[in-house]
Design an enzyme around this catalytic site. Structure first.
Site, PDB file in Angstrom:
ATOM      1  N   GLU A  35       0.949  -1.130   0.037  1.00 56.17           N
ATOM      2  CA  GLU A  35       0.019   0.136   0.075  1.00 56.17           C
ATOM      3  C   GLU A  35       0.862   1.271  -0.042  1.00 56.17           C
ATOM      4  O   GLU A  35       1.823   1.418   0.968  1.00 56.17           O
ATOM      5  CB  GLU A  35      -0.853  -0.058   1.269  1.00 56.17           C
ATOM      6  CG  GLU A  35      -1.799   1.377   1.375  1.00 56.17           C
ATOM      7  CD  GLU A  35      -2.592   1.587   0.261  1.00 56.17           C
ATOM      8  OE1 GLU A  35      -2.424   2.845  -0.238  1.00 56.17           O
ATOM      9  OE2 GLU A  35      -3.421   0.957  -0.321  1.00 56.17           O
ATOM     10  N   GLY A  40      -7.069   0.878   4.214  1.00 55.30           N
ATOM     11  CA  GLY A  40      -8.471   1.385   4.027  1.00 55.30           C
ATOM     12  C   GLY A  40      -8.739   1.975   2.666  1.00 55.30           C
ATOM     13  O   GLY A  40     -10.049   1.994   2.410  1.00 55.30           O
ATOM     14  N   ILE A  42      -9.451   4.696  -0.617  1.00 56.31           N
ATOM     15  CA  ILE A  42     -10.126   5.695  -0.644  1.00 56.31           C
ATOM     16  C   ILE A  42     -11.483   5.738   0.118  1.00 56.31           C
ATOM     17  O   ILE A  42     -11.854   6.729   0.712  1.00 56.31           O
ATOM     18  CB  ILE A  42     -10.769   5.951  -2.107  1.00 56.31           C
ATOM     19  CG1 ILE A  42      -9.626   6.324  -2.893  1.00 56.31           C
ATOM     20  CG2 ILE A  42     -11.764   7.136  -2.131  1.00 56.31           C
ATOM     21  CD1 ILE A  42      -8.875   7.491  -2.710  1.00 56.31           C
ATOM     22  N   LYS A  52     -20.044   9.803   5.355  1.00 55.83           N
ATOM     23  CA  LYS A  52     -21.183   9.527   6.237  1.00 55.83           C
ATOM     24  C   LYS A  52     -21.073  10.411   7.391  1.00 55.83           C
ATOM     25  O   LYS A  52     -22.233  10.662   8.003  1.00 55.83           O
ATOM     26  CB  LYS A  52     -21.335   8.165   6.413  1.00 55.83           C
ATOM     27  CG  LYS A  52     -21.343   7.199   5.220  1.00 55.83           C
ATOM     28  CD  LYS A  52     -22.237   7.615   4.219  1.00 55.83           C
ATOM     29  CE  LYS A  52     -21.891   7.175   2.991  1.00 55.83           C
ATOM     30  NZ  LYS A  52     -20.890   7.825   2.124  1.00 55.83           N
ATOM     31  N   ILE A 185     -22.323  10.025  -5.332  1.00 47.40           N
ATOM     32  CA  ILE A 185     -21.343  10.933  -4.922  1.00 47.40           C
ATOM     33  C   ILE A 185     -21.823  12.433  -4.860  1.00 47.40           C
ATOM     34  O   ILE A 185     -21.890  13.087  -4.052  1.00 47.40           O
ATOM     35  CB  ILE A 185     -19.939  10.791  -5.452  1.00 47.40           C
ATOM     36  CG1 ILE A 185     -19.593   9.490  -5.173  1.00 47.40           C
ATOM     37  CG2 ILE A 185     -18.955  11.887  -4.964  1.00 47.40           C
ATOM     38  CD1 ILE A 185     -18.142   9.071  -6.045  1.00 47.40           C
ATOM     39  N   GLY A 186     -22.210  12.760  -6.112  1.00 46.96           N
ATOM     40  CA  GLY A 186     -22.865  14.009  -6.358  1.00 46.96           C
ATOM     41  C   GLY A 186     -23.868  14.428  -5.475  1.00 46.96           C
ATOM     42  O   GLY A 186     -23.929  15.439  -4.812  1.00 46.96           O
ATOM     43  N   GLU A 188     -25.010  12.893  -2.437  1.00 51.84           N
ATOM     44  CA  GLU A 188     -24.519  13.156  -1.119  1.00 51.84           C
ATOM     45  C   GLU A 188     -23.577  14.482  -0.823  1.00 51.84           C
ATOM     46  O   GLU A 188     -24.198  15.165   0.390  1.00 51.84           O
ATOM     47  CB  GLU A 188     -23.351  11.908  -0.806  1.00 51.84           C
ATOM     48  CG  GLU A 188     -24.287  10.614  -0.723  1.00 51.84           C
ATOM     49  CD  GLU A 188     -23.120   9.485  -0.471  1.00 51.84           C
ATOM     50  OE1 GLU A 188     -23.927   8.239  -0.205  1.00 51.84           O
ATOM     51  OE2 GLU A 188     -22.241   9.674  -0.165  1.00 51.84           O
ATOM     52  N   ALA A 270     -18.439  15.561  -9.720  1.00 55.74           N
ATOM     53  CA  ALA A 270     -18.824  14.043  -9.500  1.00 55.74           C
ATOM     54  C   ALA A 270     -19.116  13.461 -10.492  1.00 55.74           C
ATOM     55  O   ALA A 270     -20.592  12.941 -10.716  1.00 55.74           O
ATOM     56  CB  ALA A 270     -19.741  14.254  -8.076  1.00 55.74           C
ATOM     57  N   HIS A 446     -43.275  -4.519  15.097  1.00 60.33           N
ATOM     58  CA  HIS A 446     -44.231  -3.340  15.167  1.00 60.33           C
ATOM     59  C   HIS A 446     -43.740  -2.553  16.531  1.00 60.33           C
ATOM     60  O   HIS A 446     -43.781  -3.319  17.493  1.00 60.33           O
ATOM     61  CB  HIS A 446     -45.605  -3.867  15.089  1.00 60.33           C
ATOM     62  CG  HIS A 446     -46.471  -2.360  15.313  1.00 60.33           C
ATOM     63  ND1 HIS A 446     -46.501  -1.600  14.214  1.00 60.33           N
ATOM     64  CD2 HIS A 446     -47.123  -2.085  16.291  1.00 60.33           C
ATOM     65  CE1 HIS A 446     -47.399  -0.565  14.813  1.00 60.33           C
ATOM     66  NE2 HIS A 446     -47.638  -0.840  15.958  1.00 60.33           N
TER      67      HIS A 446
END
Length: 467
Positions: A35, A40, A42, A52, A185-186, A188, A270, A446
């Site tokens: 790496e 992890g 992107i 998020k 992406i856009g 969000e 995006a 419920h």
């Protein structure tokens, strides 16, 4: 210079690469991950997770703006952009450290540097222009991911014109923002900035936003965003951008052929992604590249013996969970396990974490019709659900699509609060080849949002109870 021999070497430590490496080690393979930047990938560092965290912040800001609905009063509520960004970056850092721990726990060697194929069974690793290791491996898995696509007339400069990276770490909130592209992406980013009080315009070249989703869901989303004050141009092209001391002036050719000029502080690009196929040693191999992605068979094998490719590098859907699943399939096939199945990309659930959230799995209604299915389609609105009413989240719907003859669940499409947590129910149902009868006979608790899933199934067959 170090020289090491392994059973499996993985080039790239993103959600495809590190998962493949851990599974390989579990199966008894001596494994290494090469790496060059962040374990992890992107996803954990600049994609899935930190975005998020930002969207959670904007959700809190939205809730604060409507406290009166819940009986609260608050004065002088404000936010600190630097703390918002720090919350997002700290979240990403925590998970990246977790990946480091998992690899160490599973006895996977991590080699720091840029890896590239260097002959049969060999990966050369460089760091800062100097070779630091030669890695020998019986099997090599390429998991180098992808990057944001640029437009020929809109080049990101990191200051006014942003890629996703700059959009995640603003030094100040823009007053006006243009988002070019309305995929996951856009939308969000458009949702985040809109909920933080920014005047947002979205330009999409096709005739609807979220074009990968069911048309009914796309239409619902567009109306929802516009109701919140977002300006959306579909069937539109950004024909030119000029940066200036105040930000940028963008020319948008609308679907009606008219050209509009808008002045914005920043622009977010995006418009899709391209695979990281450059400088990984493909030139002297039999590996085929099409449209910036490596061509593989159902077992993720490339045209070069014992070289495999997974994740965003091999094409859509460009999703972390798809990459991870491919990593497991690839390694388990190498190990010769009997219960390995090729990935069916039509059963990969997709989630967009805008407000309202969007989630889906399987075929859209249009796709199902085009494939010759006679359909039973059910719908259930959020406003008919008790838990949604209690949450104050009455905007949304659940849509299910069945084959009329067999009762097979062909697709499920949702928009509304927490649908990204609900969609797994339909994903499990498809994996188990569940029919409408099985779903009808399932007892849903419920009061929950999941009851709408049950009601949507019932509605497809004229049996909905609560609507």
């Amino acid at each position: 210079m170090a020289e090491n021999s392994y059973d499996i070497a993985v080039v790239g430590g993103g959600p495809g690469g590190y998962v493949a490496a851990i599974r390989a080690s579990q199966l008894g393979f001596k494994t290494a991950v090469v790496e060059r930047e962040h374990l992890g990938g992107i996803c954990l560092n600049w994609g899935c997770i930190p975005t998020k965290a930002l969207l959670r912040v904007s959700e809190v800001n939205h809730i604060l703006s409507e406290l009166d609905k819940f009986g609260f009063t608050a004065k002088d509520v404000s936010f600190d952009v630097s703390k918002v960004v720090k919350y997002s970056r700290d979240t990403a850092k925590t998970l990246t450290q977790g990946v480091t721990h998992l690899l160490k726990k599973n006895k996977v060697d991590v080699i720091d540097g840029h890896g590239k194929l260097a002959g049969k069974g060999k990966v050369a690793v460089e760091k800062d222009g100097k070779k630091v290791a030669d890695v020998q491996a019986k099997h090599i898995i390429l998991a180098t991911g992808a990057r944001a696509r640029a437009l020929p007339n809109v080049e990101p400069d990191g200051k006014v014109i942003w890629t996703y990276k700059e959009a995640m770490v603003p030094k100040a909130m823009p007053k006006k923002l243009l988002v070019i592209g309305s995929g996951a992406i856009g939308m969000e980013f458009a949702s985040f900035y809109s909920d933080m009080g920014v005047d947002v315009t979205v330009a999409e070249v096709v005739d609807r936003i979220l074009p990968a989703e069911d048309e009914e869901i796309s239409d619902f989303a567009k109306k929802s965003f516009e109701k919140k004050g977002m300006k959306i141009h579909t069937g539109a092209k950004v024909t030119g951008v000029k940066t200036n001391k105040n930000g940028a002036t963008a020319k948008i050719e609308t679907a009606k052929g008219k050209t509009e000029e808008i002045q914005v502080d920043n622009i977010v690009l995006a418009v899709g992604i391209v695979g990281n196929v450059e400088n990984i040693g493909l030139d002297s191999t039999n590996i085929k590249v099409e449209k910036s992605h490596i061509v593989v068979d159902e077992w993720l094998r490339t045209g070069e013996p014992n070289v495999y490719a997974i994740g965003d590098l091999v094409g859509p859907p460009w999703l972390a969970h798809k990459a991870s699943h491919e990593g497991v399939i690839c390694v388990e096939k190498i190990a010769g396990l009997n219960d390995v199945h090729p990935l069916d990309t039509s059963r990969v659930p997709g989630c967009t974490y805008c407000r309202p959230q969007v989630a889906s799995v399987g075929m859209t209604e249009k796709e199902a019709k085009e494939k010759g299915h006679k359909l039973k389609v059910g719908r259930f609105p959020y406003r008919g659900n008790g838990k949604a009413l209690a949450l104050g989240e009455t905007e949304g719907m659940v849509k299910t699509i069945f084959d009329e003859k067999t009762g097979e669940l062909l697709g499920a499409h949702m928009i509304g609060a927490e649908v990204t947590e609900l969609i797994q129910g339909y994903a499990v149902a498809q994996t188990l080849e569940t029919t409408e009868t099985d779903l009808m006979h399932t007892i849903f608790p419920h009061p929950t949002l999941s009851e709408m899933m049950h009601e949507s199934v019932l509605d497809a067959y004229g049996r909905a109870i609560h609507f």
